[in-house]
Every structure is written in C-alpha cells, then in structure tokens.
Design an enzyme around this catalytic site. Structure first.
Site, short mmCIF file in Angstrom:
data_model
loop_
_atom_site.label_atom_id
_atom_site.label_comp_id
_atom_site.label_asym_id
_atom_site.label_seq_id
_atom_site.Cartn_x
_atom_site.Cartn_y
_atom_site.Cartn_z
N ARG A 57 0.80 -1.23 0.00
CA ARG A 57 0.00 0.00 0.00
C ARG A 57 0.84 1.28 0.00
O ARG A 57 0.60 2.19 -0.79
CB ARG A 57 -0.93 0.04 1.23
CG ARG A 57 -2.19 -0.74 1.07
CD ARG A 57 -2.57 -1.37 2.37
NE ARG A 57 -1.60 -2.40 2.72
CZ ARG A 57 -1.67 -3.66 2.28
NH1 ARG A 57 -2.68 -4.03 1.56
NH2 ARG A 57 -0.74 -4.55 2.59
N THR A 58 1.79 1.35 0.91
CA THR A 58 2.51 2.63 1.06
C THR A 58 3.29 2.94 -0.21
O THR A 58 3.22 4.06 -0.74
CB THR A 58 3.45 2.55 2.28
OG1 THR A 58 2.71 2.04 3.39
CG2 THR A 58 4.01 3.92 2.64
N LYS A 86 26.85 -4.11 -1.21
CA LYS A 86 28.32 -4.04 -1.22
C LYS A 86 28.84 -3.28 -0.01
O LYS A 86 30.02 -2.95 0.06
CB LYS A 86 28.79 -3.31 -2.50
CG LYS A 86 28.33 -3.97 -3.79
CD LYS A 86 28.75 -3.09 -4.98
CE LYS A 86 27.72 -3.13 -6.07
NZ LYS A 86 27.89 -2.03 -7.02
N ARG A 107 11.27 3.71 3.53
CA ARG A 107 10.86 2.72 4.54
C ARG A 107 12.09 1.92 4.90
O ARG A 107 12.82 1.45 4.02
CB ARG A 107 9.76 1.80 4.03
CG ARG A 107 9.50 0.65 5.02
CD ARG A 107 8.30 -0.17 4.69
NE ARG A 107 7.08 0.56 4.97
CZ ARG A 107 5.87 0.01 4.92
NH1 ARG A 107 5.74 -1.27 4.60
NH2 ARG A 107 4.79 0.73 5.18
N HIS A 135 5.02 5.91 11.56
CA HIS A 135 4.50 5.75 10.20
C HIS A 135 3.52 6.91 9.99
O HIS A 135 2.31 6.72 9.95
CB HIS A 135 3.80 4.38 10.11
CG HIS A 135 3.52 3.90 8.72
ND1 HIS A 135 3.71 4.67 7.59
CD2 HIS A 135 3.03 2.70 8.28
CE1 HIS A 135 3.37 3.97 6.52
NE2 HIS A 135 2.94 2.77 6.92
N1 CP Z 1 -0.28 -0.06 5.83
C1 CP Z 1 0.92 -0.33 5.31
O1 CP Z 1 1.95 0.27 5.69
O2 CP Z 1 0.89 -1.30 4.35
P1 CP Z 1 2.14 -1.77 3.50
O3 CP Z 1 3.11 -2.44 4.46
O4 CP Z 1 1.60 -2.72 2.47
O5 CP Z 1 2.78 -0.56 2.90
#
Ligand code: CP
Length: 309
Positions: A57-58, A86, A107, A135
């Site tokens: 999603r993100t 590396k 992320r 998040h």
């Molecule tokens: N909600 C969320 O962070 O989903 P993903 O891990 O799929 O990005």
C-alpha cells in the site's frame, strides 16, 4: 500554512491545526486520486522511492500519487539489488537519491532511519515506516478516514486492537487521537500491551486510555475498531509469536452486539485478525482506508514540493 521543503518524520512534527489543513487539502485531492480530474502540479518533479522493507500500500500509493499529479518515480522495493549489498552506508545511499530527485520516501527496518535520512538530504524526506517506530503518512490517512466517515475525530470511542507493542501505526495513531480528545481503549494480549511512553503521552494530553484484553466488551460501545496484525517480523522469539497469533479474530459473531455505524479499520496487510466474511458488512472500511492513502499522499507530496491545486 507553508510545508515547502519540510521533512515528514513523525506525526508529532505537526500541530492539530496543520493536521486539519492536510485533511482538508486531501479532501480536495479525492477526485484527482480517483482519476476523475487531472492537474500536473508535480510535473518535472522526481520522487526517490526507497523501500528497504516490503510494502504494498505505502509504496504503490506514493507512486500512484506522484503519477496522478504528473511527476515521475525512481527507486527500489528490495535493497538486495542496490549497493547496500556491497556495504554502502544509508547516509551515502541518501546522498545519491538526493542528487537524483526532488523528494525522498523511505521505509527502513531501523527506528530513526528516516530522521537520519533527513539529516543527509536537502530534499524533503517522508518517513514511510521505520522499524517499530513511526508511520506518519499512515497516521494521517487514518485520521483522514475517521474524519471523513464520522465527520469528526474528537469524542469518538476508538478501540485499538492487536499488537500494540510492535505495531508502529498504532503508536502514531494513539498519540494523534489523544491530541483530538478521542476516547481510547487498548485491547491486546498481555505481552503486547501499548508501550508505557505512548500511554504517558496520551495521559499528558488529558486522555486516560482503558487497557483490557476483553474485546467483546470493548466492541459494544465502539465507534471505530482499529485492528492490527501481530508483527511476526519484529518478534525476537518465534515461540512467543506462536503463543499470541490468533488471539483476536473479528468475525460476524463478534459484531452482533456492535453499533450499527461501527467502522472497522486496519492498516493492512491482515493475516487472520479479520475474517473475510466481515468484508461484505457495512462495518468494513479497511479497503477504503487503504485507498485514502492516495489523496493523503498526493496532498503531502504537493505540499512539501510547493505545488498547489
Ligand atoms: N499499511 C501499510 O503500511 O501497508 P504496506 O506495508 O503494504 O505498505
């Protein structure tokens, strides 16, 4: 209100007034997120999408947001194909992304990685999840969803359920909901309780969360039930995970005594915590919630890069 060039690392970087402004701007973005309208306010802008951990999603909603506003995306979804393999440092990877693009989304499994990235990049850095830490864009889309569905955030009875220890989305969300004065109930197995510092933050803002393991009782008065996955990847001990997985399952039986307008949210992915039979009920909001990631991220990308509708 000016967000140009701002890093988005934690929901705590925003005041309530700023969050309200972002929610209002995201509301205007909905027809653009659906492809019903088009304006290339990010034309000529390049986003570096750096995913050191899996995501559906993100990552895809950031990429969709950039494309829908006329921008372009470079990046990776698996660091094993990069020079990290590396031995390159995160700081040097960020320096490179900074020189190739105008906005960076990251992320990373390590808490604090996004803040560190912000120190090495001139471009705005957006935290797409750092370990069990924060998040913020998920938090904003959750607030946007509650605001859209319930017309307000304050005073709603909101139950946060599941892995409250390792679930980063609920740490940010509990703080933000307390900022709005929502009534909070935390339901989890004893070993996965909400961290003390998050509870203390809520208390300092005048909200005393109720902590319980009794889901049936909590659901009866709930306006919002926010479920989370048990975060297997963050458990130091596989046996402990096996002891708690499947502790709570939301099914139609559980919902018999729920309010008619209860909404069920989940950041997704789900594993066993919501029975698919719930998907067909009017309570199921989690797929719409996931879509809401697009207007919120369109709003954020546009705000940090100085574009306006
Ligand atoms: N909600 C969320 O962070 O989903 P993903 O891990 O799929 O990005």
């Amino acid at each position: 209100m000016n967000f140009t060039g701002k890093d988005i690392i934690s929901i705590k970087d925003f005041s309530k007034k700023e969050i309200n402004y972002i929610i209002e701007y995201a509301t205007k973005m909905v027809p653009y997120a659906k492809g019903e309208k088009y304006k290339d306010i990010l034309k000529g802008k390049v986003l570096s999408s750096l995913f050191f951990e899996p995501s559906t999603r993100t990552r895809l909603s950031f990429e969709s947001s950039m494309n829908r506003l006329g921008g372009k995306v470079i990046g990776f979804s698996d660091p094993s194909g990069t020079s990290q393999k590396k031995g390159e440092s995160l700081a040097d990877t960020i320096r490179m992304a900074d020189s190739y693009s105008d906005i960076i989304v990251i992320r990373h499994p390590q808490e604090g990685a996004a803040r560190l990235a912000g120190e090495f990049a001139e471009a705005p850095v957006l935290n797409a999840g750092d370990g069990a830490g924060r998040h913020p864009t998920q938090c904003l889309l959750d607030l946007f969803t509650i605001h859209t569905e319930k017309k307000k955030i304050e005073k709603n009875n909101i139950v946060l359920l599941g892995d409250l220890k390792y679930g980063r989305t609920v740490h940010s969300l509990a703080y933000a909901l307390a900022l709005y004065g929502a009534n909070l109930t935390f339901v989890s197995p004893a070993s996965l309780r909400m961290p003390k510092e998050v509870i203390n933050e809520c208390t300092e803002m005048g909200v005393e969360p109720t902590q319980t393991s009794n889901l049936e009782k909590a659901v009866k008065d709930a306006d919002v039930l926010y479920a989370t996955r048990i975060q297997k990847e963050r458990f130091p001990d596989a046996e402990e995970y096996n002891r708690v997985v499947g502790s709570y399952i939301i099914n139609n039986n559980l919902l018999e005594n729920a309010k008619k307008d209860l909404i069920i949210m989940h950041p997704l992915p789900r594993v066993t915590e919501i029975d698919p039979e719930v998907d067909k009920t009017p309570h199921a909001l989690y797929f719409k919630q996931a879509f809401n990631g697009v207007p919120i991220r369109m709003a954020l990308l546009s705000l940090v890069s100085g574009g306006t509708l």
